[in-house]
Scaffold this active site. Structure first.
Site, short mmCIF file in Angstrom:
data_model
loop_
_atom_site.label_atom_id
_atom_site.label_comp_id
_atom_site.label_asym_id
_atom_site.label_seq_id
_atom_site.Cartn_x
_atom_site.Cartn_y
_atom_site.Cartn_z
N ARG A 1 -11.02 42.83 51.76
CA ARG A 1 -10.28 42.84 50.48
C ARG A 1 -8.80 42.56 50.73
O ARG A 1 -8.16 41.82 49.99
CB ARG A 1 -10.44 44.21 49.81
CG ARG A 1 -11.82 44.43 49.22
CD ARG A 1 -12.01 45.89 48.87
NE ARG A 1 -11.05 46.38 47.92
CZ ARG A 1 -10.61 47.65 47.87
NH1 ARG A 1 -11.05 48.56 48.73
NH2 ARG A 1 -9.74 48.01 46.97
N ASP B 1 -16.79 50.80 54.41
CA ASP B 1 -15.46 50.69 53.81
C ASP B 1 -14.49 50.01 54.77
O ASP B 1 -13.64 49.23 54.34
CB ASP B 1 -14.91 52.08 53.43
CG ASP B 1 -13.52 51.95 52.84
OD1 ASP B 1 -13.39 51.30 51.78
OD2 ASP B 1 -12.55 52.44 53.44
N SER C 1 -13.89 52.89 47.51
CA SER C 1 -13.32 52.95 48.85
C SER C 1 -12.82 54.38 49.15
O SER C 1 -13.14 54.97 50.19
CB SER C 1 -12.18 51.94 48.95
OG SER C 1 -11.39 52.15 50.08
N LYS D 1 -15.06 57.73 51.39
CA LYS D 1 -14.50 58.44 52.56
C LYS D 1 -14.39 59.93 52.28
O LYS D 1 -14.66 60.77 53.13
CB LYS D 1 -13.13 57.86 52.91
CG LYS D 1 -13.23 56.46 53.52
CD LYS D 1 -11.87 55.86 53.80
CE LYS D 1 -11.18 55.40 52.56
NZ LYS D 1 -10.35 54.23 52.64
N HIS E 1 -6.42 64.07 48.33
CA HIS E 1 -6.17 62.67 48.69
C HIS E 1 -5.14 62.07 47.75
O HIS E 1 -5.21 62.26 46.54
CB HIS E 1 -7.46 61.86 48.61
CG HIS E 1 -7.27 60.44 49.03
ND1 HIS E 1 -7.29 60.05 50.35
CD2 HIS E 1 -7.00 59.32 48.32
CE1 HIS E 1 -7.06 58.76 50.43
NE2 HIS E 1 -6.87 58.29 49.21
N1 URA Z 1 -6.81 53.49 49.60
C1 URA Z 1 -8.08 53.29 50.05
O1 URA Z 1 -8.54 54.00 50.93
N2 URA Z 1 -8.80 52.29 49.52
C2 URA Z 1 -8.34 51.48 48.56
O2 URA Z 1 -9.05 50.60 48.11
C3 URA Z 1 -7.01 51.68 48.09
C4 URA Z 1 -6.27 52.72 48.62
#
Ligand code: URA
Length: 420
Positions: free
Chosen positions: A168, A161, A183, A187, A82
């Protein structure tokens, strides 16, 4: 438990219990806690932070708000990667095939771009016919066959999320290290691969602007991943200037394919090899030196390009682009910017280049907005280059905008010159 007490505790920097955090996430996901109450708690976190235990607890509660994938039907070791997001970051299109060609399985779920940073799913959708929404069984079959597949995130993964990120975004509560960690990691943990490599981008075009913050986020994500039982490593990579020369969806696919054809060297190639080697080492394929050599061999032999070709074909896309990049969609209009005097390039601000690319149609200003797959920028210069008067600095592309004046001003503003 009640929401007022929870907001008050975080406002006073008092630590919440695991049960309180679980209740907060579940009550928000179910609609019992209102948006304005969650927004107040998120802002308290932005201002006061969370302890590491609270961050682990928040991440796990968010992961558990939806489905957790069972990847046991995929043979072998699964490794997910990621990136925290950047400008020109097409590394997933390169390192997934490289790692798969070296014998590990890379099941990837990615997102769309928002703001000045691009999304891997938008890039892949510039390939004619490529399907990013597939049933899980098809996704697993492709990973088992080619070693690599990328689909968009399923709606049932981490619904908490999804709601919290939108909130947010609308309340200036994105730039909090524990919230970014929870966050991303919720995932990643819901995708549930055996190993996880995190590429934390640092610099002008990234969420983390300083090395210190990037290191903090990297170490926190590693500790959260390990607390959840994963083999997890986070590395910090530069995002002060765009990664590679091409910015924009089809343009980035083009550069990724050209790299796998052995035609691209420099910082993009080095970053991709480094990330792929780390994935291989995490999966137990050897020392970092051995894994680096394996990754380089996967590119030079054409094995990684072959993985990409077969994956594109199995996901319904035109795999001929792997042999002829001119089959990717082409912009209707272009505009070359040349140097007006002899200069040295001192810096290329990636956020400004990302914004110029967005103005050309390559990104979205609103969630689910349309994008122009052909739009973007190809840089003809990089940091440290000496450019002679009238030599090209960059070319802007678009199919939706034939007046390049505003984007050109912004793109040139991204460059810091010194006279030579
Ligand atoms: N990417 C995400 O998935 N969440 C965040 O809070 C920032 C970047």
């Amino acid at each position: 438990m009640n929401i007022i007490d929870i907001i008050s505790k975080t406002k006073r920097s008092e630590e919440l219990s695991d049960e309180e955090i679980k209740w907060l996430v579940n009550s928000y996901t179910s609609g019992e806690t209102a948006d304005y109450q969650m927004a107040a708690w998120l802002m308290a976190v932005c201002l006061n932070g969370l302890t590491e235990r609270e961050t682990v607890s928040l991440t796990l509660a968010m992961r558990d708000s939806g489905d957790i994938l069972d990847l046991s039907c995929i043979d072998g070791i699964t490794v997910d990667k990621h990136s925290t997001g950047g400008v020109g970051d097409k590394t997933s299109l390169v390192i997934g095939p490289v790692a798969a060609a070296c014998g590990i399985k890379v099941p990837k779920m990615s997102g769309r771009g928002l703001g000045h940073t691009g999304g891997t799913i938008d890039k892949l959708e510039s390939i004619s016919g490529f399907r990013t929404e597939l049933p899980f069984a098809d996704f697993a079959e492709i990973v088992n066959t080619t070693g690599f597949a990328i689909i968009s995130q399923s709606g049932d993964l981490c619904p908490a999320d999804k709601k919290m990120y939108a909130l947010r975004n609308a309340t200036s509560a994105v730039d909090s290290i524990p919230l970014i960690c929870a966050s991303i990691m919720s995932k990643k943990l819901a995708l549930n691969a055996d190993c996880l490599l995190l590429d934390v981008k640092c610099g002008s075009g990234a969420f983390m602007k300083t090395q210190e913050d990037a290191e903090k986020l990297a170490r926190l994500m590693e500790r959260v991943g390990r607390a959840a039982g994963k083999k997890c490593r986070a590395i910090v990579t530069d995002m002060d200037s765009p990664l590679g020369n091409n910015i924009g969806n089809a343009l980035e696919v083009r550069e990724a394919v050209e790299l796998l054809q052995g035609k691209v060297k420099g910082p993009l190639y080095d970053t991709c090899i480094d990330l792929a080697a780390n994935m291989l080492e995490l999966a137990g394929k050897g020392t970092i030196e051995q894994c680096t050599a394996m990754a380089e061999e996967a590119v030079s032999s054409g094995a990684a390009l072959d993985v990409l070709r077969r994956t594109i074909a199995m996901q319904g896309g035109d795999s001929n682009i792997c042999d002829d990049v001119s089959l990717l969609p082409q912009a209707k209009f272009s505009h070359e910017i040349r140097a007006s005097r002899d200069v040295r390039i001192v810096a290329v601000n990636s956020e400004e280049i990302g914004m110029a690319s967005l103005m050309l149609g390559a990104g979205r200003t609103v969630k689910d907005g349309d994008i122009d797959a052909t739009a973007g920028i190809v840089m003809a210069c990089g940091v440290g280059d000496n450019i002679s008067m009238h030599a090209p600095l960059m070319t802007l592309y678009s199919s939706v905008c034939s007046d390049f004046s505003e984007a050109a001003v912004r793109a040139v503003r991204a460059l810091t010159f010194e006279d030579i």
